[in-house]
Design a protein around this motif. Structure first.
Motif, PDB file in Angstrom:
ATOM      1  N   SER A   7      -3.853   2.789  -5.141  1.00  0.00           N
ATOM      2  CA  SER A   7      -3.146   1.728  -4.411  1.00  0.00           C
ATOM      3  C   SER A   7      -4.110   1.118  -3.400  1.00  0.00           C
ATOM      4  O   SER A   7      -4.906   1.820  -2.785  1.00  0.00           O
ATOM      5  N   VAL A   8      -4.056  -0.189  -3.261  1.00  0.00           N
ATOM      6  CA  VAL A   8      -5.026  -0.853  -2.403  1.00  0.00           C
ATOM      7  C   VAL A   8      -4.409  -1.199  -1.054  1.00  0.00           C
ATOM      8  O   VAL A   8      -3.309  -1.748  -0.982  1.00  0.00           O
ATOM      9  N   PHE A  47       0.827  -1.202   0.000  1.00  0.00           N
ATOM     10  CA  PHE A  47       0.000   0.000   0.000  1.00  0.00           C
ATOM     11  C   PHE A  47       0.863   1.255   0.000  1.00  0.00           C
ATOM     12  O   PHE A  47       1.887   1.319   0.673  1.00  0.00           O
ATOM     13  N   ASP A  48       0.421   2.243  -0.768  1.00  0.00           N
ATOM     14  CA  ASP A  48       1.133   3.510  -0.837  1.00  0.00           C
ATOM     15  C   ASP A  48       0.112   4.641  -0.883  1.00  0.00           C
ATOM     16  O   ASP A  48      -0.603   4.798  -1.868  1.00  0.00           O
ATOM     17  N   PRO A  49       0.039   5.427   0.181  1.00  0.00           N
ATOM     18  CA  PRO A  49      -0.959   6.516   0.197  1.00  0.00           C
ATOM     19  C   PRO A  49      -0.747   7.524  -0.923  1.00  0.00           C
ATOM     20  O   PRO A  49      -1.671   8.269  -1.266  1.00  0.00           O
TER      21      PRO A  49
END
Lengths: 487, 95
Positions: free
Chosen positions: A245-246, A238-240
């Motif tokens: 991105s999930v 995950f990547d904010p």
């Protein structure tokens, strides 16, 4: 002892852990191989100094007892990933001199886990192509040769052609690729390696030069399925900073390789049996079906009735998104600037000189299908057909766990072939584009050789975020195929 | 659809790509053949089908409305072909 460049990623990991060799030795062996294979043109930029510094740091960490999942393993990075302090070109003239001041999320994950950067791999310009012939930095040559015409240079496929050639040619243990319509899987098939496109959203797109944002997805290119599982474990997450991105935990992908597919249901879509497909590909597909059946899987005929609409849909959606994404290359913020009498002329001159012909074509197609009066007829229509294509897969996955198809409709072709007709080139992606439009995970596994002695891959497609089943079946397919041919 | 030369020139201008006059016929032929090919989608029945805009089955996340990044203009401008006094520099726009 096996040459250091012939090891798989997993074997190299074991050898480093046992102290059979150091990361410095492993890296030096690959840098020497790269130097010897420059005629392939697999790399746009080699980064030997950085590689040696990263290898020394990995050895020092290991000595101190702080070892990371990819520590000391040398890899190539498609030159579409921004790398801080290392020139990034996207295979285009328009990014002349661009040195990112930031690192892409995926490559940052690789360095966090200890991997070593050998260099930036060649690719089709802005990842637009299926043969790596649109690169401003020249075409890549496939390390494989035709049995009947060994003197002829062949394409490695594309767009991740440099990555595929580097891995097949033993210049890197593994490489990153990106896949928008088949750009990981098709070159993997052409070069006899494993290419894995994860589910859309599994790997962060942040810091990857954008082509078509609703389709672009990063993934590993390796020589074995296990190596793909190892690489994916580090690349995913995950990547904010990527809005699509999930936020899901990254499974232990290697643990999925149980070798047991008994009871799994594998779908075989009749729509992938296309006219004019070489007999060798059809035979290999049937062979793949038998292998999985013998391993205890149940084979189920499925229908994906909108398959033949996928290519024209893709060639509306992808250029539309590209025309929007590539608007940023205007000679103001980075890269090439070609002066003009005024601001608009500067834009036009810069983009005419900076973009190659295929990129110009796609930007113009995209501009047209998004323009007032044509948006509904082309772009909106394509988005609706895309829904139908995705729905086909949703229906199929109600009864099957994975789908088996060929990866590409041919083996690698000559460097001069298919250059005059854009549509003939687009047809390369006929089997890979549907899963891209549906955002599904897919892998190409080297499964055999065509009559010309060139590698052929089989493709497995899975449910969203079920990379584990795809890897598990791919591992069984790989074992059955026992693909030991080398370029 | 076959595009005429004026339309090709107009698209090139909208895309901000300078297309020399002698290059128009070649591009006209290529774009026309691609458009003719994709028009096979006209035959697909899409009545009542929602357009697919993303495969990600999630809404956009929200974050706190606060400054999370920035404060390094020199890095932002590092790759500019021309910059002056902390700004991108472009040819004169207003006389």
């Amino acid at each position: 002892m096996t040459a250091l460049t012939d090891l798989t990623l997993a074997e190299a990991r074991t050898g480093l852990a046992r102290g059979d060799f150091t990361a410095v030795e492993l890296t030096e062996a690959h840098l020497a191989a790269i130097e010897k294979a420059r005629t392939l043109n697999a790399f746009i930029s080699e980064t030997p100094d950085r590689a040696m510094a990263m290898a020394r740091a990995a050895d020092a960490r290991r000595a101190a007892g702080d070892t990371r999942p990819l520590d000391g393993l040398p890899v190539a990075v498609k030159d579409l990933f921004c790398t801080e302090g290392v020139r990034t070109t996207a295979g285009s003239h328009i990014l002349d001199g661009f040195v990112p001041t930031y690192e892409s999320a995926v490559t940052a994950n690789l360095w966090r886990d200890g991997a070593v950067l050998l260099g930036k791999a060649n690719l089709d310009e802005f990842a637009m192509g299926s043969s790596n012939t649109t690169s401003y930095f020249g075409p890549v040559t496939n390390p494989w040769r035709r049995r009947d015409a060994p003197e002829a240079d062949l394409v490695p496929g594309g767009s991740s052609g440099g990555s595929a050639a580097a891995v097949a040619g033993r210049l890197a243990l593994a490489a990153t690729g990106t896949d928008t319509g088949g750009s990981i899987r098709q070159p993997a098939s052409f070069c006899g390696i494993v290419g894995f496109k994860p589910t859309y959203g599994r790997c962060s797109r942040w810091g990857i030069v954008a082509f078509a944002s609703s389709l672009d997805q990063a993934g590993p290119m390796t020589r074995t399925v296990r190596d793909a599982a190892i690489m994916l474990g580090s690349m995913a997450g995950f990547d904010p900073k990527d809005s699509t991105s999930v936020d899901r935990p990254v499974p232990a992908y290697e643990a999925a390789l149980t070798g047991d597919i008994r009871g799994l249901r594998i779908g075989v879509p009749k729509e992938y049996r296309v006219d004019g497909m070489p007999a060798a590909i059809d035979a290999l597909w049937r062979q793949g079906i038998d292998w999985l059946k013998q391993a205890g899987a149940e084979i189920v005929d499925v229908s994906l009735p909108n398959t033949h609409h996928a290519l024209p849909t893709y060639y509306i959606v992808a250029p539309a998104e590209a025309s929007s994404n590539l608007a940023r290359y205007d000679g103001v913020r980075y890269g090439l600037r070609v002066p003009g009498k005024n601001l608009v002329e500067m834009y036009e001159n810069t983009r005419a000189e900076g973009f190659g012909r295929e990129v110009q074509r796609r930007v113009m197609i995209g501009t047209y299908v998004l323009s007032a009066g044509y948006y509904d007829a082309y772009y909106l229509k394509a988005q609706k057909v895309r829904s139908l294509i995705a729905r086909d897969f949703t229906h199929a996955f109600e009864t099957v766990d994975a789908v088996l198809t060929p990866t590409a409709p041919s083996t690698a072709f000559g460097l001069q072939d298919k250059q005059d007709d854009p549509i003939a080139m687009y047809l390369n992606d006929v089997f890979t584009v549907p899963a891209s439009l549906a955002g599904l995970p897919g892998v190409s596994v080297p499964a055999g050789l065509g009559d010309d002695g060139l590698p052929l891959g089989l493709q497995l497609i899975g449910r969203p975020f079920d990379e584990e089943t795809v890897l598990r079946v791919a591992d069984v397919l790989e074992t059955a195929a026992d693909f030991t041919a080398r370029p | 659809m076959a595009l005429d030369q004026a339309t090709v020139a107009k698209i090139a201008h909208l895309a901000r790509i300078k297309l020399p006059e002698e290059a128009v016929p070649g591009m006209q032929q290529e774009l026309s053949s691609i458009l003719t090919w994709v028009e096979q989608l006209e035959t697909v029945d899409t009545d009542g089908v929602e357009p697919m805009t993303s495969v990600a089955h999630q809404g956009l996340r929200r974050r706190d409305d606060s400054v999370a990044d920035g404060g390094y203009p020199e890095r932002v401008l590092a790759n500019a072909p021309d910059s002056q006094a902390g700004f991108y520099a472009v040819p004169k726009v207003v006389e």
